[in-house]
Design an enzyme around this catalytic site. Structure first.
Site, PDB file in Angstrom:
ATOM      1  N   GLY A  14      39.859  32.908  41.146  1.00  0.00           N
ATOM      2  CA  GLY A  14      38.965  32.126  40.280  1.00  0.00           C
ATOM      3  C   GLY A  14      37.716  31.665  41.016  1.00  0.00           C
ATOM      4  O   GLY A  14      37.546  31.916  42.222  1.00  0.00           O
ATOM      5  N   ARG A  41      47.804  39.689  35.938  1.00  0.00           N
ATOM      6  CA  ARG A  41      46.611  40.527  35.735  1.00  0.00           C
ATOM      7  C   ARG A  41      45.944  40.906  37.047  1.00  0.00           C
ATOM      8  O   ARG A  41      45.415  41.998  37.190  1.00  0.00           O
ATOM      9  CB  ARG A  41      45.548  39.760  34.908  1.00  0.00           C
ATOM     10  CG  ARG A  41      45.857  39.518  33.472  1.00  0.00           C
ATOM     11  CD  ARG A  41      44.701  38.756  32.820  1.00  0.00           C
ATOM     12  NE  ARG A  41      44.521  37.405  33.364  1.00  0.00           N
ATOM     13  CZ  ARG A  41      45.174  36.332  32.958  1.00  0.00           C
ATOM     14  NH1 ARG A  41      46.062  36.442  31.984  1.00  0.00           N
ATOM     15  NH2 ARG A  41      44.962  35.139  33.491  1.00  0.00           N
ATOM     16  N   SER A  42      45.944  39.970  37.994  1.00  0.00           N
ATOM     17  CA  SER A  42      45.208  40.215  39.243  1.00  0.00           C
ATOM     18  C   SER A  42      46.099  40.698  40.374  1.00  0.00           C
ATOM     19  O   SER A  42      45.610  40.914  41.494  1.00  0.00           O
ATOM     20  CB  SER A  42      44.514  38.934  39.693  1.00  0.00           C
ATOM     21  OG  SER A  42      43.575  38.557  38.750  1.00  0.00           O
ATOM     22  N   CYS A 130      34.976  17.397  39.053  1.00  0.00           N
ATOM     23  CA  CYS A 130      33.772  17.717  39.851  1.00  0.00           C
ATOM     24  C   CYS A 130      32.577  16.818  39.533  1.00  0.00           C
ATOM     25  O   CYS A 130      31.620  16.773  40.318  1.00  0.00           O
ATOM     26  CB  CYS A 130      33.403  19.185  39.684  1.00  0.00           C
ATOM     27  SG  CYS A 130      33.545  19.791  38.011  1.00  0.00           S
ATOM     28  N   SER A 160      29.473  27.171  36.184  1.00  0.00           N
ATOM     29  CA  SER A 160      30.572  27.507  37.104  1.00  0.00           C
ATOM     30  C   SER A 160      31.661  26.444  37.079  1.00  0.00           C
ATOM     31  O   SER A 160      32.794  26.711  37.476  1.00  0.00           O
ATOM     32  CB  SER A 160      30.061  27.731  38.533  1.00  0.00           C
ATOM     33  OG  SER A 160      29.383  26.583  38.991  1.00  0.00           O
ATOM     34  N   LYS A 214      37.680  11.384  31.697  1.00  0.00           N
ATOM     35  CA  LYS A 214      38.136  11.648  33.077  1.00  0.00           C
ATOM     36  C   LYS A 214      37.236  10.912  34.064  1.00  0.00           C
ATOM     37  O   LYS A 214      37.711  10.282  35.015  1.00  0.00           O
ATOM     38  CB  LYS A 214      38.062  13.155  33.389  1.00  0.00           C
ATOM     39  CG  LYS A 214      39.217  13.971  32.858  1.00  0.00           C
ATOM     40  CD  LYS A 214      38.967  15.456  33.153  1.00  0.00           C
ATOM     41  CE  LYS A 214      39.683  16.321  32.134  1.00  0.00           C
ATOM     42  NZ  LYS A 214      39.193  17.707  32.124  1.00  0.00           N
ATOM     43  N   ARG A 236      26.838  20.412  29.133  1.00  0.00           N
ATOM     44  CA  ARG A 236      26.808  21.705  29.832  1.00  0.00           C
ATOM     45  C   ARG A 236      25.399  22.276  29.713  1.00  0.00           C
ATOM     46  O   ARG A 236      24.841  22.314  28.603  1.00  0.00           O
ATOM     47  CB  ARG A 236      27.812  22.666  29.183  1.00  0.00           C
ATOM     48  CG  ARG A 236      28.008  23.939  29.950  1.00  0.00           C
ATOM     49  CD  ARG A 236      28.826  23.766  31.213  1.00  0.00           C
ATOM     50  NE  ARG A 236      30.212  23.412  30.926  1.00  0.00           N
ATOM     51  CZ  ARG A 236      31.077  22.997  31.853  1.00  0.00           C
ATOM     52  NH1 ARG A 236      30.708  22.862  33.110  1.00  0.00           N
ATOM     53  NH2 ARG A 236      32.316  22.705  31.523  1.00  0.00           N
ATOM     54  N   HIS A 243      26.212  20.434  39.645  1.00  0.00           N
ATOM     55  CA  HIS A 243      26.172  19.452  38.566  1.00  0.00           C
ATOM     56  C   HIS A 243      25.169  18.360  38.949  1.00  0.00           C
ATOM     57  O   HIS A 243      25.122  17.919  40.109  1.00  0.00           O
ATOM     58  CB  HIS A 243      27.538  18.789  38.384  1.00  0.00           C
ATOM     59  CG  HIS A 243      28.610  19.695  37.851  1.00  0.00           C
ATOM     60  ND1 HIS A 243      28.385  20.984  37.432  1.00  0.00           N
ATOM     61  CD2 HIS A 243      29.950  19.465  37.648  1.00  0.00           C
ATOM     62  CE1 HIS A 243      29.528  21.518  37.004  1.00  0.00           C
ATOM     63  NE2 HIS A 243      30.496  20.612  37.133  1.00  0.00           N
ATOM     64  N   ASN A 316      29.213  21.795  42.540  1.00  0.00           N
ATOM     65  CA  ASN A 316      30.529  21.550  41.931  1.00  0.00           C
ATOM     66  C   ASN A 316      31.617  22.424  42.530  1.00  0.00           C
ATOM     67  O   ASN A 316      32.792  22.057  42.512  1.00  0.00           O
ATOM     68  CB  ASN A 316      30.473  21.789  40.419  1.00  0.00           C
ATOM     69  CG  ASN A 316      29.919  23.149  40.046  1.00  0.00           C
ATOM     70  OD1 ASN A 316      28.728  23.405  40.254  1.00  0.00           O
ATOM     71  ND2 ASN A 316      30.750  24.018  39.535  1.00  0.00           N
TER      72      ASN A 316
HETATM   73  N1  LIG Z   1      34.970  25.231  38.662  1.00  0.00           N
HETATM   74  C1  LIG Z   1      34.806  23.985  39.132  1.00  0.00           C
HETATM   75  O1  LIG Z   1      33.691  23.555  39.500  1.00  0.00           O
HETATM   76  C2  LIG Z   1      35.988  23.081  39.245  1.00  0.00           C
HETATM   77  C3  LIG Z   1      35.838  21.862  39.908  1.00  0.00           C
HETATM   78  C4  LIG Z   1      36.947  20.990  40.009  1.00  0.00           C
HETATM   79  C5  LIG Z   1      38.132  21.354  39.434  1.00  0.00           C
HETATM   80  N2  LIG Z   1      38.250  22.571  38.785  1.00  0.00           N
HETATM   81  C6  LIG Z   1      39.555  22.913  38.213  1.00  0.00           C
HETATM   82  O2  LIG Z   1      40.036  24.047  38.940  1.00  0.00           O
HETATM   83  C7  LIG Z   1      40.886  24.840  38.096  1.00  0.00           C
HETATM   84  C8  LIG Z   1      40.428  26.295  38.188  1.00  0.00           C
HETATM   85  O3  LIG Z   1      39.068  26.349  37.865  1.00  0.00           O
HETATM   86  P1  LIG Z   1      38.168  27.621  38.104  1.00  0.00           P
HETATM   87  O4  LIG Z   1      36.798  27.170  37.732  1.00  0.00           O
HETATM   88  O5  LIG Z   1      38.379  28.227  39.442  1.00  0.00           O
HETATM   89  O6  LIG Z   1      38.732  28.623  36.947  1.00  0.00           O
HETATM   90  P2  LIG Z   1      38.692  30.216  36.840  1.00  0.00           P
HETATM   91  O7  LIG Z   1      37.503  30.780  37.519  1.00  0.00           O
HETATM   92  O8  LIG Z   1      38.876  30.497  35.389  1.00  0.00           O
HETATM   93  O9  LIG Z   1      40.005  30.672  37.647  1.00  0.00           O
HETATM   94  C9  LIG Z   1      41.287  30.451  37.139  1.00  0.00           C
HETATM   95  C10 LIG Z   1      42.313  30.987  38.125  1.00  0.00           C
HETATM   96  O10 LIG Z   1      43.606  30.767  37.554  1.00  0.00           O
HETATM   97  C11 LIG Z   1      44.351  31.956  37.647  1.00  0.00           C
HETATM   98  N3  LIG Z   1      45.368  32.046  36.589  1.00  0.00           N
HETATM   99  C12 LIG Z   1      45.178  32.101  35.251  1.00  0.00           C
HETATM  100  N4  LIG Z   1      46.368  32.220  34.609  1.00  0.00           N
HETATM  101  C13 LIG Z   1      47.319  32.229  35.584  1.00  0.00           C
HETATM  102  C14 LIG Z   1      48.727  32.322  35.575  1.00  0.00           C
HETATM  103  N5  LIG Z   1      49.420  32.448  34.435  1.00  0.00           N
HETATM  104  N6  LIG Z   1      49.391  32.301  36.764  1.00  0.00           N
HETATM  105  C15 LIG Z   1      48.699  32.190  37.937  1.00  0.00           C
HETATM  106  N7  LIG Z   1      47.356  32.094  38.003  1.00  0.00           N
HETATM  107  C16 LIG Z   1      46.677  32.104  36.845  1.00  0.00           C
HETATM  108  C17 LIG Z   1      43.328  33.053  37.483  1.00  0.00           C
HETATM  109  O11 LIG Z   1      43.868  34.264  37.935  1.00  0.00           O
HETATM  110  P3  LIG Z   1      43.586  35.695  37.209  1.00  0.00           P
HETATM  111  O12 LIG Z   1      42.464  36.324  37.993  1.00  0.00           O
HETATM  112  O13 LIG Z   1      44.858  36.416  37.414  1.00  0.00           O
HETATM  113  O14 LIG Z   1      43.261  35.428  35.783  1.00  0.00           O
HETATM  114  C18 LIG Z   1      42.219  32.500  38.364  1.00  0.00           C
HETATM  115  O15 LIG Z   1      42.497  32.788  39.711  1.00  0.00           O
HETATM  116  C19 LIG Z   1      40.807  24.209  36.707  1.00  0.00           C
HETATM  117  O16 LIG Z   1      41.898  23.344  36.524  1.00  0.00           O
HETATM  118  C20 LIG Z   1      39.518  23.405  36.778  1.00  0.00           C
HETATM  119  O17 LIG Z   1      39.514  22.306  35.886  1.00  0.00           O
HETATM  120  C21 LIG Z   1      37.222  23.438  38.687  1.00  0.00           C
END
Ligand SMILES: NC(=O)c1ccc[n+]([C@@H]2O[C@H](COP(=O)([O-])OP(=O)(O)OC[C@H]3O[C@@H](n4cnc5c(N)ncnc54)[C@H](OP(=O)(O)O)[C@@H]3O)[C@@H](O)[C@H]2O)c1
Length: 338
Positions: A14, A41-42, A130, A160, A214, A236, A243, A316
């Site tokens: 991710g 999937r991955s 974030c 992002s 939050k 957004r 951010h 972020n």
């Molecule tokens: N992005 C930010 O700035 C940010 C900041 C703070 C907190 N967060 C939190 O971090 C978390 C992830 O965010 P992200 O932005 O990195 O999301 P993302 O880009 O959508 O990545 C999601 C990840 O989860 C994996 N995943 C999905 N379904 C799964 C399953 N059934 N089993 C195992 N892995 C699975 C995906 O793997 P696949 O490749 O296999 O789909 C991918 O690696 C969220 O809870 C978000 O709220 C994000």
């Protein structure tokens, strides 16, 4: 296994997962063994860490044998299902979803603000939202000096923050619209290219979104002060990374803009860029890829004799996510004396 830790990244493919890999490498965290986990999937996808090729494996209940640190960056439902399994297997779980943040038994930590909370962890440590992280890093020194009574914030959050698919959606929509084609929205409820959406997370109590609540509740928990009153509007914007927040802070004791500038200039992890005459202020474009929370446009509020307005920008994916997670791991690792 050499000296160091077995680190598992859950959600390694991710937006945050990939950033975790580069920050672990940059900061030379002692990784002796690495497990990269994601969905089915991955499974089999190859990722590179420190010049070495690793295969991504499917997350299962058996993924955590021998793991010292499990960095979870997946949806809160997956964290809720697998976080306790990892902790039970002996790993210290650092989770960046909202799954455990408000659990009174789980510390919610920003390393520059409340590292002391780490002492009471029982296997799971939560990482804040974030938008909350940069906000508390800026409020905390002001709270100590002049006691913060009320905060009103509006965010300008990059795509992002909504994950890798959201980044691809802004990219595709922008290209399509410039080419005179129509823009398809699937991650966001509306077109995000050339647009702003005052809608992050689901609408709930009093018409505020989950993201807005939050920020309020996490700030109160991290600063250990429920008396701080807050209202937020989260938006957004079509920016890929970083951010921004426009923040109004009311204090109990009067504090001048110059005092705030001085306080923030020495606050850990914060950098002041505030020379408007020379068009110097923080922007997503310049903060991307940087570790600091940047603050500028620090002004006294002419409508209130004890309030300050400021503008902050933070990456972020770094301090808002992967960097704070790795910093938590560094602190816990140091304490464990490994
Ligand atoms: N992005 C930010 O700035 C940010 C900041 C703070 C907190 N967060 C939190 O971090 C978390 C992830 O965010 P992200 O932005 O990195 O999301 P993302 O880009 O959508 O990545 C999601 C990840 O989860 C994996 N995943 C999905 N379904 C799964 C399953 N059934 N089993 C195992 N892995 C699975 C995906 O793997 P696949 O490749 O296999 O789909 C991918 O690696 C969220 O809870 C978000 O709220 C994000």
């Amino acid at each position: 296994m050499g000296r160091g830790y077995h680190v598992a990244i859950v959600g390694a493919t991710g937006a945050v997962g990939l950033e975790l890999l580069s920050i672990l490498e940059e900061r030379k965290f002692p990784v002796a063994q690495l497990s990269l986990l994601a969905s089915k999937r991955s499974a089999g996808r190859r990722l590179v860490f420190a010049g070495q090729d690793y295969a991504v494996r499917e997350l299962t209940e058996g993924s955590f044998a021998g793991v010292h640190f499990a960095l979870f960056s997946v949806s809160s439902s997956i964290s809720k299902a697998f976080g306790p399994i990892a902790a039970h297997a002996g790993a210290v779980v650092i989770d960046d979803s909202s799954a455990f943040r408000m659990d009174p038994d789980v510390p919610l930590v920003v390393t520059e603000v409340n590292p002391h909370a780490l002492h009471r962890h029982r296997g799971i440590i939560a990482h804040p939202n974030c938008s909350t992280i940069p906000l508390v890093m800026v409020i905390n020194p002001l709270h100590h000096r002049a006691r913060v009574k009320r905060v009103v914030a509006a965010t300008y959050q990059s795509v992002s923050g909504a994950g890798a698919r959201a980044v691809a959606e802004l990219d595709q929509q922008t290209r399509a619209l410039i080419a005179g084609e129509s823009a398809e929205a699937s991650v966001f409820p509306h077109q995000i290219a050339f647009n702003c959406l005052p809608h992050i997370d689901a609408f709930g109590e009093l018409g505020y979104t989950g993201e807005e609540w939050k920020m309020v509740r996490e700030t109160q928990k991290i600063l250990e002060d429920d008396s701080i009153r807050m209202s937020t509007t989260t938006v957004r914007v079509p920016v890929f990374r970083c951010h921004s927040e426009a923040v109004n802070i009311e204090t109990e004791r009067k504090i001048t803009a110059q005092e705030v500038r001085q306080l923030l200039a020495t606050a850990p992890g914060v950098s002041v860029i505030d020379d408007p005459e020379k068009s110097q202020y923080p922007m997503p474009h310049t903060a991307a890829g940087r570790d600091e929370v940047f603050v500028g446009r620090i002004r006294e509020d002419p409508s209130h004799d004890r309030a300050i307005n400021l503008w902050l920008v933070s990456d972020n994916l770094r301090k808002g996510a992967a960097l704070n997670m790795v910093q938590i791991m560094e602190l816990v690792g140091t304490e464990s004396g490994r």
